[in-house]
Design an enzyme around this catalytic site. Structure first.
Site, mmCIF file in Angstrom:
data_model
loop_
_atom_site.group_PDB
_atom_site.id
_atom_site.type_symbol
_atom_site.label_atom_id
_atom_site.label_comp_id
_atom_site.label_asym_id
_atom_site.label_seq_id
_atom_site.Cartn_x
_atom_site.Cartn_y
_atom_site.Cartn_z
ATOM 1 N N TYR A 144 31.185 -34.293 39.410
ATOM 2 C CA TYR A 144 32.607 -34.325 39.040
ATOM 3 C C TYR A 144 33.369 -35.119 40.082
ATOM 4 O O TYR A 144 33.180 -34.903 41.283
ATOM 5 C CB TYR A 144 33.146 -32.885 38.986
ATOM 6 C CG TYR A 144 34.609 -32.763 38.626
ATOM 7 C CD1 TYR A 144 35.052 -33.082 37.352
ATOM 8 C CD2 TYR A 144 35.549 -32.311 39.562
ATOM 9 C CE1 TYR A 144 36.393 -32.952 37.009
ATOM 10 C CE2 TYR A 144 36.892 -32.176 39.219
ATOM 11 C CZ TYR A 144 37.315 -32.493 37.948
ATOM 12 O OH TYR A 144 38.640 -32.367 37.612
ATOM 13 N N ASP A 239 31.384 -39.561 47.197
ATOM 14 C CA ASP A 239 32.505 -38.664 46.938
ATOM 15 C C ASP A 239 32.293 -37.431 47.817
ATOM 16 O O ASP A 239 31.540 -36.521 47.467
ATOM 17 C CB ASP A 239 32.544 -38.298 45.456
ATOM 18 C CG ASP A 239 33.617 -37.254 45.155
ATOM 19 O OD1 ASP A 239 34.232 -36.737 46.117
ATOM 20 O OD2 ASP A 239 33.826 -36.940 43.970
ATOM 21 N N LYS A 267 40.330 -31.811 49.489
ATOM 22 C CA LYS A 267 40.084 -30.433 49.957
ATOM 23 C C LYS A 267 40.350 -30.240 51.459
ATOM 24 O O LYS A 267 41.500 -30.196 51.866
ATOM 25 C CB LYS A 267 38.680 -29.993 49.551
ATOM 26 C CG LYS A 267 38.499 -30.083 48.009
ATOM 27 C CD LYS A 267 37.294 -29.385 47.498
ATOM 28 C CE LYS A 267 37.019 -29.681 46.034
ATOM 29 N NZ LYS A 267 37.623 -28.819 45.069
HETATM 30 N N1 PLP Z 1 35.406 -34.898 43.666
HETATM 31 C C1 PLP Z 1 34.774 -33.742 43.864
HETATM 32 C C2 PLP Z 1 33.389 -33.755 44.423
HETATM 33 C C3 PLP Z 1 35.401 -32.533 43.569
HETATM 34 O O1 PLP Z 1 34.744 -31.392 43.743
HETATM 35 C C4 PLP Z 1 36.722 -32.561 43.064
HETATM 36 C C5 PLP Z 1 37.410 -31.314 42.728
HETATM 37 O O2 PLP Z 1 36.870 -30.257 42.673
HETATM 38 C C6 PLP Z 1 37.337 -33.798 42.879
HETATM 39 C C7 PLP Z 1 36.665 -34.944 43.201
HETATM 40 C C8 PLP Z 1 38.734 -33.867 42.355
HETATM 41 O O3 PLP Z 1 39.612 -33.397 43.320
HETATM 42 P P1 PLP Z 1 41.067 -32.843 42.903
HETATM 43 O O4 PLP Z 1 40.831 -31.588 42.140
HETATM 44 O O5 PLP Z 1 41.750 -32.642 44.223
HETATM 45 O O6 PLP Z 1 41.713 -33.898 42.090
#
Ligand code: PLP
Length: 428
Positions: A144, A239, A267
């Site tokens: 994700y 990511d 985060k």
């Molecule tokens: N990338 C990863 C690995 C994530 O776990 C998340 C959210 O859980 C995101 C991107 C997206 O982040 P946000 O919810 O702050 O938009």
């Protein structure tokens, strides 16, 4: 435990907010029941509107690595707020946090701050496309990267929990440029690259996947991806929204000594305020506006309250070099306790763990990718989730989620949690 007030508040929320929540995974749709409405949190504990106390293993889905209401972050935000909450103009604070992040993370010269992990990942893809002048990118099933259109192709976590990995509203035109690969399967990636020669701008990956439960990369997988990217002029995007400033001071790049071309953060980097960031070497970052042609911006990007929280968090992590080892020890303790009681209680399960990320899948087979993650027994998970809630322990209301361990947890909390898992799994 009673959830009367939470239930009332949820009923009121449902009238004015779709599904009563501002992010789908907060609803208890996969497990049944009513979401708990939080009143406050401190350290390792959450307190709900009914007066119940929970040990928290979600920690706002990762950011609260040092526990809730961590004093230096709270103080920094209060002090900054008194001086104004948003200017839309440069502040010294932005350079301070940028310099600190650049000093902590390997292989980056510059970093740009945005407001969420989604923004960080979507901006990283645009930058990769602008830099390489190619359109397609590879993502992995079950990973994700936020809710921007081109990522909602077999995305893990919330998207899977709700059975809409391919969300309506994402056009076929957008989806055709997202190529889907199998996590931990290099041959599959190599074949995709071969079939799309000279068309792929980037490979984006959660270098330790956290959105299909916790799935570490197999030995050699990230190294192989690095090589494939180098050989084919493809940018490797890590990511690290979940893993950054959590698995090591410099994230997965440091942990496995692998160089990514672009790194995304979210985060922890915001200390609990809405912050994301993406970073790379000068050659790539200088393609961003106003220096270069790739546009990216934001009214509230670099917001002083968010930057103050993020800076206080990064400083605390930077000043405590034992933190990541301590977190790992606590999580390993939990893992070995869970192993003991689940084996004794003859449960079919697999535990995956790396550093302070851990997940329990209710299936005995190894969980190495999205397909194997999906085999977990959701009926057992539901019993487990509600059992934990009754014991005063809050885990994510979805079997596709990772638990995030915080430094605020005591060994007493961990022992209590292991005891609870024992009690609950005896009744499966
Ligand atoms: N990338 C990863 C690995 C994530 O776990 C998340 C959210 O859980 C995101 C991107 C997206 O982040 P946000 O919810 O702050 O938009």
């Amino acid at each position: 435990m009673l959830y009367q007030r939470s239930s009332q508040l949820f009923a009121e929320a449902e009238k004015v907010i779709p599904g009563g929540v501002n992010s789908p995974v907060r609803a208890f749709k996969a497990v049944g029941g009513t979401p708990i409405f939080v009143k406050s949190a401190k350290g390792a504990y959450l307190y709900d509107e009914d007066g119940n106390k929970f040990i928290d293993y979600i920690n706002s889905w990762g950011p609260m690595i040092l526990g809730h209401a961590f004093q230096p972050v709270v103080d920094a935000v209060i002090e900054k707020a008194k001086l104004g909450t948003s200017f839309g103009m440069p502040t010294e604070l932005e350079t301070q946090i940028a310099a600190l992040a650049v000093s902590m993370v390997p292989n980056i010269d510059k970093i740009r701050f945005v407001n969420s992990g989604t923004e960080a990942c979507m901006s990283a893809i645009r930058l990769a496309r602008g830099f390489t002048k190619k359109d397609k990118f590879i993502k992995f099933a079950g990973c994700y990267h936020g809710h921007s259109d081109s990522f909602l192709i077999q995305a893990g976590s919330g998207a899977v929990t709700f059975g809409t990995p391919n969300s309506p509203g994402v056009t076929a035109g957008t989806a055709k440029d997202t190529l889907l690969a199998k996590y931990n399967d290099l041959d599959n990636v190599a074949a995709l690259i071969e079939a799309n020669k000279n068309e792929i701008a980037a490979i984006i990956i959660e270098p330790v996947a956290g959105n299909m439960g916790c799935i570490p990369p197999k030995k050699g997988f990230l190294e192989g991806l690095r090589q494939l990217c180098t050989d084919n002029d493809i940018l490797l995007i890590f990511d690290e929204v979940m893993t950054g400033f959590r698995l090591a001071r410099g994230g997965v790049q440091e942990l496995f000594n692998i160089k990514a071309d672009i790194v995304c953060f979210g985060k922890v980097i915001g200390g609990g305020l809405p912050v994301g960031a993406f970073a790379s070497r000068n050659e790539i970052m200088n393609h961003l506006a106003p220096l270069g042609p790739v546009y990216q911006g934001g009214t509230l990007s670099g917001n002083p309250l968010a930057m103050a929280a993020g800076l206080a968090m990064l400083l605390a992590l930077d000043n405590d070099r034992a933190i990541f080892k301590r977190l790992e020890e606590k999580t390993a303790y939990l893992e070995s306790g869970f192993n003991k009681v689940l084996k004794e209680n003859k449960v079919d399960y697999t535990i995956n763990r790396i550093g302070s990320m851990i997940s329990i899948h209710f299936d005995a087979n190894p969980v190495v990718d999205f397909q194997s993650a999906a085999k977990g027994d959701n009926e057992t998970f539901k019993k487990f989730f509600h059992g934990m809630l009754q014991e005063g322990i809050y885990i994510a209301p979805s079997s596709y989620e990772t638990w995030f361990i915080t430094d605020a947890l005591t060994y007493e909390d961990l022992d209590y949690t292991i005891q609870a898992v024992d009690t609950i799994s005896k009744k499966f």
